[in-house]
Design a protein around this motif. Structure first.
Motif, PDB file in Angstrom:
ATOM      1  N   VAL A   1      23.132 -16.224  21.609  1.00 60.50           N
ATOM      2  CA  VAL A   1      22.812 -15.546  22.874  1.00 60.50           C
ATOM      3  C   VAL A   1      23.810 -14.425  23.136  1.00 60.50           C
ATOM      4  O   VAL A   1      23.442 -13.299  23.492  1.00 60.50           O
ATOM      5  N   PHE A   2      25.095 -14.717  22.931  1.00 58.27           N
ATOM      6  CA  PHE A   2      26.114 -13.699  23.187  1.00 58.27           C
ATOM      7  C   PHE A   2      26.076 -12.584  22.143  1.00 58.27           C
ATOM      8  O   PHE A   2      26.297 -11.415  22.468  1.00 58.27           O
TER       9      PHE A   2
ATOM     10  N   ASP B   1      15.618 -13.431  25.086  1.00 59.60           N
ATOM     11  CA  ASP B   1      15.823 -12.895  26.437  1.00 59.60           C
ATOM     12  C   ASP B   1      17.116 -12.089  26.496  1.00 59.60           C
ATOM     13  O   ASP B   1      17.184 -11.041  27.158  1.00 59.60           O
ATOM     14  N   SER B   2      18.143 -12.580  25.817  1.00 59.24           N
ATOM     15  CA  SER B   2      19.427 -11.884  25.804  1.00 59.24           C
ATOM     16  C   SER B   2      19.337 -10.569  25.041  1.00 59.24           C
ATOM     17  O   SER B   2      19.985  -9.583  25.393  1.00 59.24           O
ATOM     18  N   LEU B   3      18.503 -10.535  23.996  1.00 63.72           N
ATOM     19  CA  LEU B   3      18.328  -9.310  23.209  1.00 63.72           C
ATOM     20  C   LEU B   3      17.533  -8.256  23.969  1.00 63.72           C
ATOM     21  O   LEU B   3      17.881  -7.077  23.959  1.00 63.72           O
ATOM     22  N   VAL B   4      16.488  -8.680  24.641  1.00 63.69           N
ATOM     23  CA  VAL B   4      15.578  -7.743  25.303  1.00 63.69           C
ATOM     24  C   VAL B   4      16.093  -7.310  26.669  1.00 63.69           C
ATOM     25  O   VAL B   4      15.904  -6.172  27.098  1.00 63.69           O
ATOM     26  N   GLY B   5      16.764  -8.228  27.369  1.00 65.02           N
ATOM     27  CA  GLY B   5      17.227  -7.919  28.713  1.00 65.02           C
ATOM     28  C   GLY B   5      16.050  -7.721  29.651  1.00 65.02           C
ATOM     29  O   GLY B   5      15.044  -8.430  29.570  1.00 65.02           O
ATOM     30  N   ASN B   6      16.149  -6.721  30.524  1.00 66.31           N
ATOM     31  CA  ASN B   6      15.082  -6.437  31.485  1.00 66.31           C
ATOM     32  C   ASN B   6      14.101  -5.388  30.979  1.00 66.31           C
ATOM     33  O   ASN B   6      13.262  -4.899  31.735  1.00 66.31           O
ATOM     34  N   ASN B   7      14.203  -5.038  29.710  1.00 68.47           N
ATOM     35  CA  ASN B   7      13.365  -3.985  29.147  1.00 68.47           C
ATOM     36  C   ASN B   7      12.003  -4.516  28.708  1.00 68.47           C
ATOM     37  O   ASN B   7      11.823  -5.717  28.489  1.00 68.47           O
ATOM     38  N   ASP B   8      11.057  -3.620  28.569  1.00 60.07           N
ATOM     39  CA  ASP B   8       9.734  -3.960  28.054  1.00 60.07           C
ATOM     40  C   ASP B   8       9.879  -4.257  26.558  1.00 60.07           C
ATOM     41  O   ASP B   8      10.293  -3.385  25.800  1.00 60.07           O
ATOM     42  N   PRO B   9       9.555  -5.465  26.100  1.00 64.25           N
ATOM     43  CA  PRO B   9       9.720  -5.799  24.687  1.00 64.25           C
ATOM     44  C   PRO B   9       8.951  -4.865  23.754  1.00 64.25           C
ATOM     45  O   PRO B   9       9.396  -4.619  22.619  1.00 64.25           O
ATOM     46  N   ARG B  10       7.838  -4.316  24.217  1.00 61.51           N
ATOM     47  CA  ARG B  10       7.020  -3.431  23.377  1.00 61.51           C
ATOM     48  C   ARG B  10       7.758  -2.151  23.010  1.00 61.51           C
ATOM     49  O   ARG B  10       7.399  -1.480  22.039  1.00 61.51           O
ATOM     50  N   LEU B  11       8.779  -1.820  23.780  1.00 59.64           N
ATOM     51  CA  LEU B  11       9.507  -0.563  23.565  1.00 59.64           C
ATOM     52  C   LEU B  11      10.767  -0.752  22.716  1.00 59.64           C
ATOM     53  O   LEU B  11      11.486   0.221  22.464  1.00 59.64           O
ATOM     54  N   LEU B  12      11.016  -1.980  22.281  1.00 60.83           N
ATOM     55  CA  LEU B  12      12.272  -2.283  21.599  1.00 60.83           C
ATOM     56  C   LEU B  12      12.492  -1.412  20.372  1.00 60.83           C
ATOM     57  O   LEU B  12      13.605  -0.946  20.112  1.00 60.83           O
TER      58      LEU B  12
ATOM     59  N   ASN C   1      13.489 -17.923  19.687  1.00 58.39           N
ATOM     60  CA  ASN C   1      14.119 -18.750  20.708  1.00 58.39           C
ATOM     61  C   ASN C   1      14.185 -17.961  22.023  1.00 58.39           C
ATOM     62  O   ASN C   1      14.755 -16.869  22.061  1.00 58.39           O
ATOM     63  N   LYS C   2      13.621 -18.516  23.054  1.00 57.31           N
ATOM     64  CA  LYS C   2      13.525 -17.843  24.346  1.00 57.31           C
ATOM     65  C   LYS C   2      14.873 -17.329  24.829  1.00 57.31           C
ATOM     66  O   LYS C   2      14.988 -16.186  25.286  1.00 57.31           O
ATOM     67  N   TYR C   3      15.890 -18.144  24.732  1.00 57.09           N
ATOM     68  CA  TYR C   3      17.191 -17.806  25.303  1.00 57.09           C
ATOM     69  C   TYR C   3      17.862 -16.682  24.520  1.00 57.09           C
ATOM     70  O   TYR C   3      18.460 -15.767  25.109  1.00 57.09           O
TER      71      TYR C   3
END
Length: 235
Positions: A35-36, A67-78, A62-64
């Motif tokens: 996560v970190f 979630d840490s990788l994507v943050g509050n961003n739209d995953p489609r834009l990663l 893994n959700k946790y």
């Protein structure tokens, strides 16, 4: 032996321990460490030399960690900063092939669909980068959820992709493209037509649902409480 050589030896001798700490998801402690690391790599940002690390983190499913990788961003834009390439698109389809509906965390699915979306927005140009086949197309369509409406984010993204691909071969008469286009149109219509089911056009084996949460490893309650506090700070 120089100090840099010593570091190289340390990395080689402890390779698996290090990997478990940055992309591991088998135990609560691995998840917490990953996560970190995901948070760290997110702050660095994706680029043409490190995007495979982002893919490998997504692959934990893994959700946790995700979630840490994507943050509050739209995953489609990663991955949109990257120019689509054959290796990236092939990996996206491989990941879709591995997981069943319900088994893949929705942010992982959206990130992968974002890769495919960016490639096939112009279907013929995308086909020149990666000439997808019918089986790969089915592995997109299997994630349509007929219980959800067409405005659902995952459904809407998949339906757009299928719509773009359905025009393949229209102008050049390439038979292979035309067959892929017909399948794409057929999957789309199976979703919209109340008299049809996805099983009419996609193998039932692909459509078997598997619950993801049953096998997901969670961090400790103390770690989750700490992350909740961290989310309200600027750290």
């Amino acid at each position: 032996m120089s100090i840099p050589d010593q570091y190289d030896d340390i990395l080689i001798q402890n390779k698996q321990i290090i990997l478990n700490g940055i992309i591991g998801a088998a135990t609560p402690s691995e998840v917490e460490s990953s996560v970190f690391f995901a948070r760290y790599i997110r702050n660095i940002g994706i680029n043409p030399t490190n995007y495979w690390i982002f893919l490998r983190i997504l692959e934990t499913n893994n959700k946790y960690i995700v979630d840490s990788l994507v943050g509050n961003n739209d995953p489609r834009l990663l991955f949109t900063i990257l120019k689509p390439n054959r290796a990236l698109i092939k990996k996206a389809f491989q990941l879709l092939t591995v997981w069943h509906p319900g088994q893949i965390y929705y942010k992982v699915l959206l990130a992968i669909l974002g890769i495919i979306e960016s490639c096939y927005h112009n279907a013929n140009d995308g086909y020149e980068i990666y000439d997808l086949d019918i089986s790969e197309l089915n592995n997109i369509g299997k994630f349509l959820d007929q219980e959800m409406d067409q405005d659902d984010l995952i459904n809407a993204t998949i339906l757009d992709i299928l719509d773009w691909i359905s025009i393949l071969g229209r102008y050049d008469g390439d038979l292979r493209k035309i067959n892929v286009a017909k399948q794409s149109h057929g999957i789309r219509m199976a979703y919209f037509d109340n008299t049809k089911k996805l099983t009419d056009i996609i193998s039932k084996v692909l459509l078997v649902r598997i619950e993801r949460e049953k096998s997901e490893v969670k961090p400790s309650p103390e770690f989750l409480a700490f992350m909740e506090k961290l989310s309200h700070t600027s750290i």
